[in-house]
Scaffold this active site. Structure first.
Site, PDB file in Angstrom:
ATOM      1  CE  LYS A  51      -4.487   0.447   2.227  1.00 41.63           C
ATOM      2  NZ  LYS A  51      -5.188   0.304   3.505  1.00 41.63           N
TER       3      LYS A  51
HETATM    4  O1  G3P Z   1      -9.184   1.112   4.197  1.00 41.18           O
HETATM    5  C1  G3P Z   1      -8.987   2.351   4.756  1.00 41.18           C
HETATM    6  C2  G3P Z   1      -9.623   2.389   6.064  1.00 41.18           C
HETATM    7  O2  G3P Z   1      -8.910   1.602   6.946  1.00 41.18           O
HETATM    8  C3  G3P Z   1      -9.847   3.733   6.634  1.00 41.18           C
HETATM    9  O3  G3P Z   1     -11.020   3.633   7.336  1.00 41.18           O
HETATM   10  O4  G3P Z   1     -12.704   4.197   8.998  1.00 41.18           O
HETATM   11  O5  G3P Z   1     -10.309   4.904   9.316  1.00 41.18           O
HETATM   12  O6  G3P Z   1     -11.733   6.001   7.602  1.00 41.18           O
HETATM   13  P1  G3P Z   1     -11.472   4.758   8.373  1.00 41.18           P
END
Ligand code: G3P
Length: 217
Positions: A83
């Site tokens: 990533k």
């Molecule tokens: O895949 C990206 C994710 O982990 C981010 O999620 O909920 O932290 O915005 P969030």
């Protein structure tokens, strides 16, 4: 649409993998921190039982170190995807790594331009962050629709991972918008297979069946 697990929690991944619903896994530095385990140890453990792609993120932000780190991470297992954040250095790294045959997932995508550039650089996957876009009062799902259109218009092969998914509706709308993959937090899966009317229906069938059995004794 494929389902990836957006977590580094091995127990959650095992539970969904046992259902045959885990097509891959995505992690990030925050998710690794949450587990409190060594980065390489947790990623290689996940790779030991998940067959699909597993995204592990670089923690360097300059081109040289990003590429160096990505090459090392890519050796941890055959199904590793590295990533890479959506920056100038990240785009350069994606181009170099794709030439070496290292699969990449360009992360932290919030606009159509960013997605288009990552796809042109040769990213295997691009990850628009739906939930965080919605948090800003904008429409995350619209970005998925637009990315789908643009990738198809130009025959770009990057796969769209709908990321930062928070709700069932995000999953459903990502599917309708043509995302190749939704990466879903472990605790959301349970909500996806549950519906109050299913539970109510089971209770009512149980009750009727018991009454029928009792009557025919
Ligand atoms: O895949 C990206 C994710 O982990 C981010 O999620 O909920 O932290 O915005 P969030």
């Amino acid at each position: 649409m494929k389902f990836f697990l957006d977590t580094a929690n091995v127990e959650q991944i095992k539970r969904i993998n046992d259902l045959g619903l885990c097509d891959g896994v995505t992690t990030n530095p925050s998710l690794i921190k949450k587990e409190g385990r060594d980065f390489k140890e947790v990623v290689t453990e996940i790779a030991s039982f998940v067959k699909g792609p597993i995204s592990a993120e670089v923690t360097s932000y300059d081109y040289e170190n990003m590429v160096k780190e990505a090459r090392e991470i890519a050796t941890w297992a055959d199904n590793i995807v590295v990533k890479i954040p959506m920056t100038e250095a990240g785009l350069k790294a994606i181009k170099a790594l794709s030439k070496e045959g290292i699969k990449t997932n360009c992360t932290l995508i919030f606009s159509l331009c960013q997605g288009l550039m990552a796809a042109k650089a040769g990213a295997t996957y691009i990850s628009p962050f739906l939930g965080r876009i919605d948090d800003m009062g904008e429409d995350g799902v619209e970005l998925i629709y637009n990315l789908r259109t643009v990738l198809d218009n130009y025959g770009l092969e990057s796969q769209i991972i709908a990321a930062s998914i928070r709700t069932n509706k995000h999953v459903e709308e990502s599917a309708l918008a043509g995302a190749d993959i939704a990466t879903i937090p472990g605790n959301l899966f349970e909500k996806m297979w549950t519906h109050p009317l299913t539970n109510a229906g089971i209770e009512s069938f149980k009750k009727d069946w018991q009454q029928f059995i009792n009557r025919n004794k």
